[in-house]
Scaffold this active site. Structure first.
Site, PDB file in Angstrom:
ATOM      1  N   GLU A   1       0.856  -1.189   0.000  1.00  0.00           N
ATOM      2  CA  GLU A   1       0.000   0.000   0.000  1.00  0.00           C
ATOM      3  C   GLU A   1       0.889   1.234   0.000  1.00  0.00           C
ATOM      4  OE1 GLU A   1      -4.140  -1.347   2.073  1.00  0.00           O
ATOM      5  OE2 GLU A   1      -2.517  -0.897   3.440  1.00  0.00           O
TER       6      GLU A   1
ATOM      7  N   HIS B   1      -8.717   9.636   3.203  1.00  0.00           N
ATOM      8  CA  HIS B   1      -8.331   8.535   2.314  1.00  0.00           C
ATOM      9  C   HIS B   1      -8.541   9.010   0.883  1.00  0.00           C
ATOM     10  CE1 HIS B   1      -8.073   4.628   0.411  1.00  0.00           C
ATOM     11  NE2 HIS B   1      -7.683   4.111   1.573  1.00  0.00           N
TER      12      HIS B   1
ATOM     13  N   ARG C   1      -0.540   8.739   1.793  1.00  0.00           N
ATOM     14  CA  ARG C   1      -1.920   9.147   1.582  1.00  0.00           C
ATOM     15  C   ARG C   1      -2.151  10.647   1.521  1.00  0.00           C
ATOM     16  NH1 ARG C   1      -5.194   5.053   5.270  1.00  0.00           N
ATOM     17  NH2 ARG C   1      -4.692   3.457   3.751  1.00  0.00           N
TER      18      ARG C   1
ATOM     19  N   HIS D   1     -11.140   9.795   6.985  1.00  0.00           N
ATOM     20  CA  HIS D   1     -10.892   8.369   7.184  1.00  0.00           C
ATOM     21  C   HIS D   1     -10.293   8.037   8.542  1.00  0.00           C
ATOM     22  CE1 HIS D   1     -10.047   4.273   5.968  1.00  0.00           C
ATOM     23  NE2 HIS D   1      -8.745   4.425   6.137  1.00  0.00           N
TER      24      HIS D   1
ATOM     25  N   ARG E   1      -0.684   8.938   9.023  1.00  0.00           N
ATOM     26  CA  ARG E   1      -0.519   7.497   9.281  1.00  0.00           C
ATOM     27  C   ARG E   1      -0.157   6.742   8.000  1.00  0.00           C
ATOM     28  NH1 ARG E   1      -4.096   3.089   8.769  1.00  0.00           N
ATOM     29  NH2 ARG E   1      -5.676   4.567   8.098  1.00  0.00           N
TER      30      ARG E   1
HETATM   31  C1  SIN Z   1      -7.256   0.716   2.717  1.00  0.00           C
HETATM   32  O1  SIN Z   1      -7.537  -0.465   2.536  1.00  0.00           O
HETATM   33  O2  SIN Z   1      -6.954   1.475   1.809  1.00  0.00           O
HETATM   34  C2  SIN Z   1      -7.344   1.280   4.101  1.00  0.00           C
HETATM   35  C3  SIN Z   1      -6.226   0.794   4.911  1.00  0.00           C
HETATM   36  C4  SIN Z   1      -5.941   1.752   6.018  1.00  0.00           C
HETATM   37  O3  SIN Z   1      -6.656   2.725   6.228  1.00  0.00           O
HETATM   38  O4  SIN Z   1      -4.913   1.541   6.672  1.00  0.00           O
END
Ligand code: SIN
Length: 531
Positions: free
Chosen positions: A129, A241, A289, A348, A383
């Protein structure tokens, strides 16, 4: 439940516990189980009903970031990625402590019944991610990781005394320590006497008109801590998010489109097919993010379009690998295997929260906090993806063990409730409208001053129902965000100031917010690792 004397004139019932846990997501249940397994009498308060209690844990998609042995990954690499995402405000020792304990905590969770996806038999599957230099995200059911974590913990927590429809109104204390919790249930207000209380109330997404958070994410733990005289820090860092599903509806909880889709190759484009993050950050669509959400926000403002698109058509086996996202898209008439997914940034995660150490201890003896409500120093100004379930697991367990020890050392407590149940509050829609307009992805001094003035018009209202308590919590939490965001005259992490677009090295410290004797939220800036 009969009336009683000596606990405050306005209460109707009383109970006793060693440890009270407020919240039933990952941090709350892990904490409750840890205290229970040490022989303590634990009461878990859940403001929702037994089958209505959706938690942020249950909605989590991407997974749990964890360093697995034998994968070529390292704790140092995970720490470095977390610090890089955190905009200079992480507490490096806290990050190291939590990351290094992750594998053990995941093993305990598996022992409690959680099943994660495997690449080959016995080998957990790993995805990537934003902001992660390695594939280190374990997941379950494709993109239903949180649902599996919640299922396993709900099952394990059957041994716990969970009280549904119990709303925590105040953490009660004497001059030195916690004495219990003032609670509203269907019998009216009552007191649970307890020497140890763990806040595990989750986040604050419903400060905003649209959010990925469950409906109970109303900042309750932030307000409970402030009302108890305990500071919160880094609260201006509300993480948006980048990819919340956009279906034309702008209010309430909206589905998330997991960042893991970008980890598997999906690309962000605008309505003309132009990429969003090229030239913005070396990691492109997999930048942290705050960077991606900021780039989308800028593109939307430049084009006037209502949304951008996540093109996942080439992600192989998308329906199987991402069943939750696929189902959410299909509900609004989108087939992600054939059509780009319309998305917008959405509120988020709260990177800041109640100031704790890495064991969940707050400044008030007997009060602990864990999970999203807490500020351990793990997340700093932004985060890193999938570090939240990790933190909830690790710190939840530690808080539960710490609370169990504290309860033994402190002995039984006797709480006294206030005579009057009331708090300053503004209607929820007014808070959400003002926050969405003035404290969103990009803020500035003018908007934040207007927000502060709107919130100052709150009036004292009685706390008779869950909604009254939530409105008061939202109002106080919004005030804390406004004060902290106004004070931070720079852009850092997920706090973007339109009037101060750059980071100011002189402001590379955390700010703590407290409530003064007159009920006003004030900023108490402390340098370095907060408090
Ligand atoms: C996501 O699946 O994009 C969210 C994961 C997160 O907020 O850590």
């Amino acid at each position: 439940m009969t009336g009683f004397s000596g606990c405050g004139g306005s209460t109707h019932w009383q109970q006793r516990a060693d440890v009270v846990v407020i919240g039933t997501g990952v941090a709350g249940l892990v904490a409750g189980l840890a205290a229970h397994r040490r022989g303590r009498k634990v009461i878990v308060l859940d403001k929702a009903g037994e089958h209505a209690g959706a938690t942020a844990t249950g909605y989590a998609q991407g997974g749990i970031a964890v360093v697995l042995p034998g994968t070529g990954d390292s704790v140092d690499a995970h720490v470095a990625d977390t610090l890089a995402a955190g905009g200079g405000l992480c507490d490096a020792d806290a990050v190291h402590s939590i990351v290094a304990d992750g594998y053990r905590a995941v093993r305990d969770l598996v022992h409690d019944g959680a099943c994660f996806d495997e690449a080959t038999p016995g080998q957990l599957a790993l995805t990537r991610e934003g902001g992660h230099s390695q594939r280190r995200i374990i997941h379950a059911g494709g993109d239903a990781t949180g649902a599996e974590v919640q299922r396993a913990l709900d099952q394990a927590a059957r041994v716990l005394d969970i009280r549904h429809h119990h709303v925590a109104v105040r953490v009660l204390r004497d001059d030195t320590a916690v004495t219990g919790v003032l609670v509203l249930n269907e019998d009216g207000p009552g007191v649970v006497h307890a020497p140890a209380v763990i806040l595990a109330t989750g986040g604050l997404g419903h400060l905003y008109a649209a959010t990925t958070n469950p409906e109970g994410a109303t900042g309750d733990g932030i307000a409970l801590a402030l009302w108890a005289g305990v500071p919160v820090a880094d609260i201006e860092f509300v993480q948006f998010h980048p990819t919340m599903l956009f279906d034309g509806h702008t209010g309430g909880r909206r589905p998330l489109v997991s960042e893991a889709l970008r980890g598997e190759g999906a690309r962000l484009v605008d309505a003309h097919g132009e990429p969003i993050t090229v030239g913005v950050h070396p990691m492109g669509d997999l930048a942290p993010r705050d960077v991606v959400a900021g780039a989308i926000d800028a593109r939307l403002k430049a084009t006037g379009d209502p949304c951008v698109y996540l093109d996942a058509r080439h992600v192989s086996g998308i329906a199987h690998r991402f069943p939750t996202v696929t189902a959410a898209c299909r509900r609004v008439g989108i087939d992600p295997a054939r059509q780009p997914i319309p998305v917008v940034p959405g509120a988020h995660y709260s990177c800041g929260g109640v100031v704790t150490d890495v064991d969940g201890r707050t400044a008030l003896p007997g009060l602990f906090a864990a999970g999203e409500v807490a500020r351990t120093g793990m997340h700093g100004a932004n985060r890193l993806a999938s570090n939240s379930l990790l933190e909830g697991l690790v710190v939840g367990g530690r808080a539960g063990r710490g609370a169990a020890e504290h309860a033994v050392a402190a002995g039984p407590s006797r709480a006294v409730a206030p005579d009057r149940l009331a708090a300053a509050s503004l209607g929820r829609r007014d808070v959400q409208a003002a926050m969405s307009r003035d404290a969103s992805v990009v803020r500035d001094r003018h908007g934040l001053t207007r927000l502060r003035d709107v919130l100052a018009a709150s009036t004292t209202r009685p706390l008779r129902h869950r909604a009254d308590v939530e409105d008061a919590a939202l109002t106080l939490t919004a005030q804390a965000v406004a004060v902290a965001a106004l004070q931070r005259a720079e852009s850092r992490g997920c706090h973007h100031r339109g009037d101060h677009p750059g980071a100011d090295p002189a402001q590379a410290f955390s700010g703590a917010v407290e409530l003064d004797e007159t009920g006003h939220v004030g900023l108490k800036v402390r340098a370095g690792a907060c408090c």
